[in-house]
Design an enzyme around this catalytic site. Structure first.
Site, PDB file in Angstrom:
ATOM      1  N   ILE A 264     -21.990  -5.958 -14.259  1.00 28.76           N
ATOM      2  CA  ILE A 264     -21.002  -4.995 -13.776  1.00 28.76           C
ATOM      3  C   ILE A 264     -19.830  -5.691 -13.089  1.00 28.76           C
ATOM      4  CG2 ILE A 264     -20.652  -3.092 -12.149  1.00 28.76           C
ATOM      5  CD1 ILE A 264     -23.674  -2.372 -12.745  1.00 28.76           C
TER       6      ILE A 264
ATOM      7  N   ARG B 294     -21.545 -12.068 -13.994  1.00 25.57           N
ATOM      8  CA  ARG B 294     -22.129 -11.359 -15.142  1.00 25.57           C
ATOM      9  C   ARG B 294     -22.146  -9.854 -14.865  1.00 25.57           C
ATOM     10  NH1 ARG B 294     -26.512 -13.843 -12.465  1.00 25.57           N
ATOM     11  NH2 ARG B 294     -26.377 -15.613 -13.875  1.00 25.57           N
TER      12      ARG B 294
ATOM     13  N   TYR C   1     -36.150  -1.654  -0.890  1.00 25.02           N
ATOM     14  CA  TYR C   1     -34.953  -1.638  -1.734  1.00 25.02           C
ATOM     15  C   TYR C   1     -34.023  -0.497  -1.346  1.00 25.02           C
ATOM     16  CZ  TYR C   1     -31.910  -1.027  -5.784  1.00 25.02           C
ATOM     17  OH  TYR C   1     -30.807  -0.862  -6.590  1.00 25.02           O
TER      18      TYR C   1
END
Length: 279
Positions: free
Chosen positions: A21, A19, A171
């Site tokens: 990019i 899905r 992150y």
């Protein structure tokens, strides 16, 4: 957009290609007649995150390419090595690796469970390193055959400014781990004739995964197509340089593409949500 080469007959190994990019990049390459190895975990439809490796494969075939859907957790070495072997068995080799798979959690240290920390670092940094390592022998063969092999990682420029870390250290560490792979592998693989680059958007990109982040208005984003077009330019530029951290709009402008209106989710948008890590 001036096409300087074609991806017809080339094989792309794309992680996170079910899905968003990853799929957009796959379909853009498929339009040339490329072979796409669809690497992702999703095999069963999920109403919250549409798209499986099988639906992606059908879209890739409809776009003009060949597809090999493989259910792979890129944290698992044996699974990645097996996927590379299957890709070679199906298409004869690998010319381009796209490290797109990524996990995100915009949480501070107090609210990031170690399970989530491990997930992000396992997929982002370790997964990128593992897939690159596993594909390297085939990329070397591609170079020896004069097929201009490349590694493209969807990760940001490295900026050591505190504000990129302080709100979501885990992150940032995981995402910068991907970029450090680009920095290191560009130098390491130059002697083999393998180009290694990163690509990152200036604005937030409207994907199903982004919609799951609270407070993000995807109407103020751009479509994944801006990255697929930018990636295509990297793949098809003769004598592709290495060690670059490309930003999508800058790269497009360098190729004469300055009208970006078609990439807007909402026509006429001027104030897009900026993406992380772009100073």
């Amino acid at each position: 957009m001036n096409q300087t080469a074609s991806l017809k007959g080339k094989t792309l190994f794309i992680t996170g290609a079910s899905r968003g990019i990853g799929l957009a990049i796959a379909k853009r390459a498929a339009a040339d007649g490329a072979n796409i190895v669809v690497i992702a975990k999703t095999t069963d439809p999920n109403p919250r995150l549409p798209g499986t490796i099988y639906s992606a494969a059908e879209e890739i075939k409809a776009a003009g390419g060949q597809a090999l859907p493989l259910a792979v957790d890129i944290r698992e070495e044996d699974a990645v090595l097996a996927a590379v072997a299957k890709a070679v068995g199906a298409f004869g080799g690998i010319d381009i690796l796209v490290n797109n798979a990524s996990a995100i959690s915009l949480t501070d240290t107090e609210h990031t469970p170690m399970k989530r920390y491990d997930l992000m670092n396992g997929i982002n940094a370790r997964g990128t390193y593992l897939c690159t390592q596993a594909c390297l022998p085939e990329l070397k063969k591609s170079a020896a055959a004069g097929r201009s092999p490349q590694v493209l990682t969807m990760s940001p420029p490295l900026s050591m400014k505190p504000h990129w870390f302080e709100n979501h250290t885990a992150y940032t560490m995981a995402k910068y781990g991907m970029s450090m792979c680009t920095l290191g592998h560009a130098g390491e693989f130059k002697k083999y004739g393998i180009a290694v680059n990163s690509l990152w958007p200036r604005t937030a990109i409207a994907t199903a995964a982004l919609q799951m982040i609270p407070g993000v208005d995807t109407r103020l984003c751009r479509k994944p197509d801006i990255l697929s077009d930018a990636a295509y330019l990297i793949f098809t530029s003769p004598g592709s340089s290495t060690g670059n951290f490309f930003i999508d709009d800058v790269l497009l402008a360098a190729h004469g593409v300055t009208d970006l209106e078609k990439y807007s989710v909402t026509p006429g948008t001027k104030n897009f949500i900026p993406d992380f890590f772009v100073d």
